[in-house]
Design a protein around this motif. Structure first.
Motif, mmCIF file in Angstrom:
data_model
loop_
_atom_site.group_PDB
_atom_site.id
_atom_site.type_symbol
_atom_site.label_atom_id
_atom_site.label_comp_id
_atom_site.label_asym_id
_atom_site.label_seq_id
_atom_site.Cartn_x
_atom_site.Cartn_y
_atom_site.Cartn_z
ATOM 1 N N LEU A 249 27.197 23.196 38.029
ATOM 2 C CA LEU A 249 27.390 22.873 36.708
ATOM 3 C C LEU A 249 29.044 22.206 37.640
ATOM 4 O O LEU A 249 30.055 22.352 36.254
ATOM 5 N N LYS A 250 29.670 22.384 38.632
ATOM 6 C CA LYS A 250 30.783 21.786 39.273
ATOM 7 C C LYS A 250 31.483 22.695 39.255
ATOM 8 O O LYS A 250 32.596 22.338 38.124
ATOM 9 N N TRP A 251 31.965 23.574 38.573
ATOM 10 C CA TRP A 251 32.939 24.778 38.115
ATOM 11 C C TRP A 251 33.867 25.438 39.369
ATOM 12 O O TRP A 251 33.060 24.880 40.758
ATOM 13 N N PRO A 252 34.499 25.619 39.100
ATOM 14 C CA PRO A 252 35.931 26.106 40.052
ATOM 15 C C PRO A 252 34.901 27.645 41.027
ATOM 16 O O PRO A 252 34.272 27.787 40.261
ATOM 17 N N LEU A 253 35.563 27.270 42.746
ATOM 18 C CA LEU A 253 35.143 28.689 43.054
ATOM 19 C C LEU A 253 35.095 30.062 42.464
ATOM 20 O O LEU A 253 34.872 31.113 42.384
ATOM 21 N N ILE A 254 36.208 30.159 41.514
ATOM 22 C CA ILE A 254 37.149 31.409 41.247
ATOM 23 C C ILE A 254 35.908 31.803 39.993
ATOM 24 O O ILE A 254 35.821 32.995 40.026
ATOM 25 N N TYR A 255 35.226 30.893 39.576
ATOM 26 C CA TYR A 255 34.232 31.021 38.848
ATOM 27 C C TYR A 255 33.306 32.384 39.284
ATOM 28 O O TYR A 255 32.639 32.922 38.622
ATOM 29 N N TYR A 256 32.564 31.647 40.738
ATOM 30 C CA TYR A 256 31.585 32.323 41.116
ATOM 31 C C TYR A 256 31.894 33.939 41.305
ATOM 32 O O TYR A 256 30.883 34.628 41.023
ATOM 33 N N LYS A 257 33.246 34.744 41.403
ATOM 34 C CA LYS A 257 32.700 35.773 41.327
ATOM 35 C C LYS A 257 33.446 36.433 40.170
ATOM 36 O O LYS A 257 32.875 37.813 39.663
ATOM 37 N N HIS A 258 33.848 35.312 39.118
ATOM 38 C CA HIS A 258 34.070 36.374 37.373
ATOM 39 C C HIS A 258 32.572 36.383 37.038
ATOM 40 O O HIS A 258 31.806 36.787 36.283
ATOM 41 N N VAL A 259 31.535 35.354 37.582
ATOM 42 C CA VAL A 259 29.277 35.696 37.114
ATOM 43 C C VAL A 259 29.055 36.482 37.757
ATOM 44 O O VAL A 259 28.414 37.026 37.487
ATOM 45 N N PHE A 265 34.609 44.283 29.409
ATOM 46 C CA PHE A 265 35.327 43.854 28.554
ATOM 47 C C PHE A 265 36.505 43.618 27.633
ATOM 48 O O PHE A 265 37.451 43.211 27.436
ATOM 49 N N GLU A 266 37.314 45.494 28.265
ATOM 50 C CA GLU A 266 38.447 45.568 27.609
ATOM 51 C C GLU A 266 39.712 45.050 28.964
ATOM 52 O O GLU A 266 40.416 44.769 27.972
ATOM 53 N N ASP A 267 39.355 44.272 29.673
ATOM 54 C CA ASP A 267 40.190 43.334 31.001
ATOM 55 C C ASP A 267 40.342 41.962 30.050
ATOM 56 O O ASP A 267 41.052 41.329 30.460
ATOM 57 N N ILE A 268 38.952 41.453 30.115
ATOM 58 C CA ILE A 268 38.531 40.415 29.646
ATOM 59 C C ILE A 268 39.611 40.347 28.616
ATOM 60 O O ILE A 268 40.433 39.026 28.158
ATOM 61 N N GLU A 269 39.735 40.663 27.725
ATOM 62 C CA GLU A 269 40.389 40.843 25.901
ATOM 63 C C GLU A 269 42.122 40.752 26.227
ATOM 64 O O GLU A 269 42.835 40.036 25.577
ATOM 65 N N LYS A 270 42.248 40.740 27.964
ATOM 66 C CA LYS A 270 44.327 40.602 28.083
ATOM 67 C C LYS A 270 44.181 39.500 28.725
ATOM 68 O O LYS A 270 45.733 39.437 28.624
ATOM 69 N N ARG A 271 42.830 39.093 28.905
ATOM 70 C CA ARG A 271 43.489 37.714 29.898
ATOM 71 C C ARG A 271 43.505 36.553 28.417
ATOM 72 O O ARG A 271 42.815 36.599 27.886
ATOM 73 N N GLU A 272 44.506 35.003 29.278
ATOM 74 C CA GLU A 272 44.716 33.947 28.545
ATOM 75 C C GLU A 272 42.689 33.562 27.525
ATOM 76 O O GLU A 272 43.024 32.559 27.219
ATOM 77 N N ASP A 273 42.171 33.624 29.149
ATOM 78 C CA ASP A 273 40.883 33.219 29.266
ATOM 79 C C ASP A 273 40.033 34.119 28.497
ATOM 80 O O ASP A 273 38.953 33.311 29.499
ATOM 81 N N ARG A 274 40.721 34.459 28.473
ATOM 82 C CA ARG A 274 39.511 35.713 27.494
ATOM 83 C C ARG A 274 38.224 34.806 26.856
ATOM 84 O O ARG A 274 37.161 35.041 27.218
ATOM 85 N N GLU A 275 38.173 33.617 25.885
ATOM 86 C CA GLU A 275 37.212 32.813 25.617
ATOM 87 C C GLU A 275 35.917 32.032 26.928
ATOM 88 O O GLU A 275 34.919 32.319 26.182
ATOM 89 N N VAL A 276 36.143 32.142 27.509
ATOM 90 C CA VAL A 276 36.327 31.322 28.308
ATOM 91 C C VAL A 276 35.087 31.943 29.655
ATOM 92 O O VAL A 276 33.924 32.348 29.469
ATOM 93 N N LEU A 277 35.801 33.415 29.177
ATOM 94 C CA LEU A 277 35.243 34.706 30.677
ATOM 95 C C LEU A 277 34.605 35.275 29.557
ATOM 96 O O LEU A 277 33.313 35.602 30.216
#
Length: 368
Positions: A249-259, A265-277
């Motif tokens: 997928l060629k994603w940055p390493l940080i997204y490994y942890k997010h996967v 979900f309540e923490d995701i909603e507080k973030r600017e990148d919530r749609e991606v997450l």
């Protein structure tokens, strides 16, 4: 229990360092095996940085099978190194007849091939050799990649070190990155392929713990890439997800942890990148992991990192000096190798971060 460790240095290190790192944590593992992956090689392999190295443990017939497959495909042997083994009465080890580390030149037809084509060729050849060796239990091929060698063995790590002459430093076998584990796959049938570290296309992963989402991960990963095979250990899924996220997928390493450990979900909603997450959670939910575990990984460019499960149920610590960094299960291992470091700079990663060590040995803490 498992104990895992990784050493990254600006200088070439002998694998005895990995044995000492593991020996100091001996009470935390069961002495059933020792395995290591060495990357960025020195010693006898230093002048072959761009050429593939086959790491093989096999019978005499298995050696011929592997050589015939490589020869038929057009590979040409450039150099072969075999460790001098020293069998002794009383050693707890179940050795194979032959251990081969063979440097080969690519086929002439691949002289001007793009890097990606060469990488896929190496995967295809490793899978072909593995399948041929498995037919009559003729051996094991652990890696086939430039600047990498892999050794996996069943038995007591101290005895394994004696058998291969790894306790005494020499100039033959050295590397700047060494990952190691002292345990065989004693939760299931002992299979050499199941011993950590696991390696694929420049990526290395090893873990202490369990992945209770193993079946879910496996069923999803089997369809993603030809190299996702075996699944002799639930921890192999950690490697395949790393490879899929970063290589495919060629994603940055940080997204490994997010996967693998997505935020609630309540923490995701507080973030600017919530749609991606949220899209990651929706599309890759089958790659989420569960259970107590700590992961250590190495990227093809030499980046070293560690992260934990979402509850931090397995130990890990990071210690470093100006020229060496170590990630391992217990601080006793770092004390053994780096007694003069600044102990106050040791890091005990928490459940929502990744600790990343780049090639300048700069240590970064990425918060999820």
């Amino acid at each position: 229990m498992c104990r895992i460790g990784a050493i990254k240095s600006k200088n070439y290190l002998h694998p005895s360092k990995a044995l000492y790192l593991m020996r100091s944590q001996q009470k935390g593992h069961d002495n059933s095996g020792f395995a290591m992956v060495m990357q960025d090689l020195g010693g006898v392999f230093e002048n072959y940085k761009d050429l593939p190295i086959l790491s093989l443990a096999c019978t005499d017939r298995g050696m011929k099978i592997a050589d015939d497959i490589l020869h038929e495909a057009g590979f040409v042997r450039m150099m072969q190194w075999t460790p001098e083994v020293t069998p002794q009465p009383g050693l707890k080890i179940e050795p194979m007849p032959n251990y081969i580390f063979e440097v080969v030149q690519y086929p002439k037809s691949y002289k001007y091939a793009p890097k990606d084509e060469k990488e896929e060729l190496l995967v295809d050849m490793r899978l072909k050799i593995r399948q041929a060796l498995e037919e009559n239990s003729e051996g094991y091929v652990y890696s086939f990649w430039p600047d990498v060698i892999t050794l996996k063995e069943i038995g007591d790590p101290t005895d394994i070190g004696e058998y291969f002459g790894l306790w005494e430093e020499n100039d033959e076998l050295k590397a700047k990155i060494i990952t190691a584990q002292c345990r065989q796959n004693t939760n299931y049938d002992i299979v050499r392929y199941a011993a950590h570290p696991f390696f694929l296309q420049g990526y290395t992963a090893l873990a202490n713990g369990e992945n209770t989402f193993y079946e879910k991960n496996k069923n999803f990963q089997e369809k993603l890439y030809k190299g996702y095979i075996g699944f002799e250990s639930d921890s192999q899924c950690f490697l395949y997800t790393l490879h899929y996220i970063h290589k495919i997928l060629k994603w940055p390493l940080i997204y490994y942890k997010h996967v693998i450990t997505p935020l609630p979900f309540e923490d995701i909603e507080k973030r600017e990148d919530r749609e991606v997450l949220k899209k990651i959670r929706a599309s890759l939910a089958h790659l989420e992991i569960n259970g107590p575990n700590t992961i250590i990984g190495v990227l093809p460019d030499g980046t070293l990192f560690t992260c934990c499960d979402s509850k931090k149920l397995r130990p890990v610590v990071v210690g470093h000096t100006d020229d060496t960094a170590i990630i391992t299960s217990e601080v006793t291992g770092i004390n053994e190798l780096l007694p003069d470091r600044d102990w106050e700079k040791d890091i005990y990663p928490h459940e929502r971060e990744m600790v990343v060590i780049n090639n300048n040995l700069e240590v970064e803490r990425w918060q999820q």
